[in-house]
Write a protein that holds these residues in place. Structure first.
Motif, PDB file in Angstrom:
ATOM      1  N   SER A   1     -33.368 -50.317  -1.620  1.00 57.82           N
ATOM      2  CA  SER A   1     -31.911 -50.186  -1.511  1.00 57.82           C
ATOM      3  C   SER A   1     -31.268 -51.521  -1.143  1.00 57.82           C
ATOM      4  O   SER A   1     -30.255 -51.924  -1.728  1.00 57.82           O
ATOM      5  CB  SER A   1     -31.562 -49.129  -0.462  1.00 57.82           C
ATOM      6  N   VAL A   2     -31.847 -52.226  -0.168  1.00 56.60           N
ATOM      7  CA  VAL A   2     -31.312 -53.521   0.258  1.00 56.60           C
ATOM      8  C   VAL A   2     -31.389 -54.529  -0.889  1.00 56.60           C
ATOM      9  O   VAL A   2     -30.447 -55.296  -1.128  1.00 56.60           O
ATOM     10  CB  VAL A   2     -32.101 -54.038   1.481  1.00 56.60           C
ATOM     11  N   THR A   3     -32.510 -54.524  -1.599  1.00 53.66           N
ATOM     12  CA  THR A   3     -32.687 -55.459  -2.719  1.00 53.66           C
ATOM     13  C   THR A   3     -31.690 -55.162  -3.825  1.00 53.66           C
ATOM     14  O   THR A   3     -31.137 -56.079  -4.454  1.00 53.66           O
ATOM     15  CB  THR A   3     -34.118 -55.376  -3.255  1.00 53.66           C
ATOM     16  N   GLU A   4     -31.439 -53.877  -4.082  1.00 51.39           N
ATOM     17  CA  GLU A   4     -30.450 -53.492  -5.088  1.00 51.39           C
ATOM     18  C   GLU A   4     -29.073 -54.053  -4.735  1.00 51.39           C
ATOM     19  O   GLU A   4     -28.343 -54.565  -5.593  1.00 51.39           O
ATOM     20  CB  GLU A   4     -30.386 -51.966  -5.178  1.00 51.39           C
ATOM     21  N   GLN A   5     -28.703 -53.997  -3.452  1.00 51.32           N
ATOM     22  CA  GLN A   5     -27.416 -54.527  -3.023  1.00 51.32           C
ATOM     23  C   GLN A   5     -27.352 -56.051  -3.181  1.00 51.32           C
ATOM     24  O   GLN A   5     -26.306 -56.604  -3.528  1.00 51.32           O
ATOM     25  CB  GLN A   5     -27.142 -54.135  -1.563  1.00 51.32           C
ATOM     26  N   GLN A   6     -28.477 -56.716  -2.928  1.00 51.55           N
ATOM     27  CA  GLN A   6     -28.489 -58.164  -3.116  1.00 51.55           C
ATOM     28  C   GLN A   6     -28.382 -58.526  -4.595  1.00 51.55           C
ATOM     29  O   GLN A   6     -27.760 -59.534  -4.950  1.00 51.55           O
ATOM     30  CB  GLN A   6     -29.766 -58.769  -2.518  1.00 51.55           C
ATOM     31  N   LEU A   7     -28.968 -57.714  -5.468  1.00 49.01           N
ATOM     32  CA  LEU A   7     -28.792 -57.921  -6.907  1.00 49.01           C
ATOM     33  C   LEU A   7     -27.312 -57.804  -7.289  1.00 49.01           C
ATOM     34  O   LEU A   7     -26.808 -58.589  -8.097  1.00 49.01           O
ATOM     35  CB  LEU A   7     -29.616 -56.901  -7.699  1.00 49.01           C
ATOM     36  N   LEU A   8     -26.630 -56.817  -6.708  1.00 55.63           N
ATOM     37  CA  LEU A   8     -25.191 -56.665  -6.945  1.00 55.63           C
ATOM     38  C   LEU A   8     -24.437 -57.899  -6.453  1.00 55.63           C
ATOM     39  O   LEU A   8     -23.519 -58.387  -7.124  1.00 55.63           O
ATOM     40  CB  LEU A   8     -24.676 -55.413  -6.230  1.00 55.63           C
TER      41      LEU A   8
END
Length: 378
Positions: free
Chosen positions: A262-269
């Motif tokens: 989830s955290v990595t997904e937000q950093q991708l965003l």
């Protein structure tokens, strides 16, 4: 190391003959056996890099053979490619759950098998290089974290990725974090119409890429044997070695993995948003430069016209001052002409003030554009 030795296993001699014919012109050492037990009997001594393993065999089927190969520390590194007449998603999932790296469906063409083996050969070369690079890169990064807690490693990862603005660096940090938790992972990032694959071992096997393709839209979480797949819109993480014998640790790590994903997904965003803002700022700066050029050209043209008009009127004034006294006009007529010429000259001079006003207005517009540009940088 390039692919050199292949072991083919099939209970049908005809199928083995076909494989021999296909591979006879390639620089591979090929050994064939006709049963799963025979395979296990020669595999350690022959030490193949790839096993072409038939699924449907009597006494001991391909899945059982693969389990035995992957359970043996001396053979678990060998790449297993299942050869089967059936290729449904369920059968491919079963093949992967026992540890296979690839799958080919009978009847296969000569070119298809050669292409897969050549791809595996290249993968072996890259894997050796990347494995060394990963080992060198991660040994230093994780030496200080060796005795820290799982949450400490996750917090360290979260603090680290805030400064990352590229997909490869983010994926490398993700793989390092999961490796620090004792996990072997494969990662797929889907961003801006492209798919990027990463792994703690350096290379994602073909069957892993196929699983990502099949399952990334089929739900958030998939668990099979000691593997777990977590899906987010732009990110999928496949863990290969969940602790199946420790349910408490299994559950804790599963929660960690979902949180990390989830955290990595937000950093991708955040990376994508930053890219868009950077592009918008570059577009705005280009527009500002263009407008400034247009303003300068327009002011230059206005000023030039004003100067030309003033010059013409001055020449006309000198001409009138020279000729009027010789024209025999009375004083009122002379004054009338002088006044009108003077008005025309004064009008031309007034235009200079207008040019200054236009320049000031353009300056204000330029300053407003600079403010917009600075806001776009924040």
């Amino acid at each position: 190391m390039a692919l050199q030795r292949i072991l083919a296993v099939d209970d049908e001699p005809f199928n083995l003959e076909i494989i021999e014919e296909i591979l006879e012109d390639l620089d591979f050492e090929l050994k064939t056996v006709e049963s799963g037990k025979a395979c296990l009997g020669v595999v350690e001594e022959f030490d193949p890099q790839v096993i072409l393993l038939d699924v449907s065999m009597p006494q001991m089927n391909g899945y059982e053979v693969c389990k035995a190969i992957k359970a043996n520390p001396n053979t678990q590194h060998i790449i297993v490619m299942f050869v089967s007449a059936r290729g449904s998603v369920e059968e491919r999932m079963e093949g992967y759950s026992v540890g296979a790296e690839d799958y080919i469906v009978k009847p296969f063409g000569q070119g298809e098998l050669k292409a897969k083996l050549q791809h595996l050969s290249q993968m072996l070369k890259e894997k050796d290089v990347l494995a060394q690079q990963v080992e060198d890169a991660t040994s230093t990064a994780f030496s200080a974290m060796a005795n820290s807690s799982e949450m400490g490693q996750i917090v360290n990862y979260i603090e680290q990725i805030g400064e990352i603005d590229s997909i490869p660096r983010l994926a490398a940090a993700l793989c390092q974090c999961l490796k620090g938790l004792g996990l072997n992972c494969n990662v797929e990032v889907r961003l801006e119409g492209q798919k990027h694959h990463f792994a703690t071992t350096g290379i994602c096997s073909p069957i892993v890429i196929e699983l990502f393709e099949i399952l990334h839209t089929k739900g958030r979480l998939h668990e099979f044997t000691n593997r777990i797949l977590v899906n987010y819109p732009w990110l999928s993480i496949l863990i290969l070695n969940m602790p199946s014998d420790d349910q408490e640790k299994h559950g804790r790590l599963r929660d960690h993995i979902c949180f990390i994903a989830s955290v990595t997904e937000q950093q991708l965003l955040a990376i994508l948003t930053k890219r868009k803002l950077t592009q918008q700022r570059e577009d705005l700066e280009a527009a500002i430069t263009m407008v400034q050029g247009k303003f300068k050209s327009m002011i230059s043209l206005l000023d030039k016209n004003r100067q030309e008009n003033e010059k013409v009127f001055r020449v006309l004034q000198e001409l009138f001052e020279e000729r009027i006294p010789t024209m025999g006009l009375d004083e009122d007529q002379e004054q009338f002409i002088y006044q009108n010429v003077d008005k025309a000259i004064q009008s031309s001079v007034a235009r200079e003030a207008s040019v200054h006003e236009v320049r000031a207005a353009f300056h204000d517009i330029e300053e407003d554009l600079k403010v917009l540009s600075r806001r776009a940088e924040r």
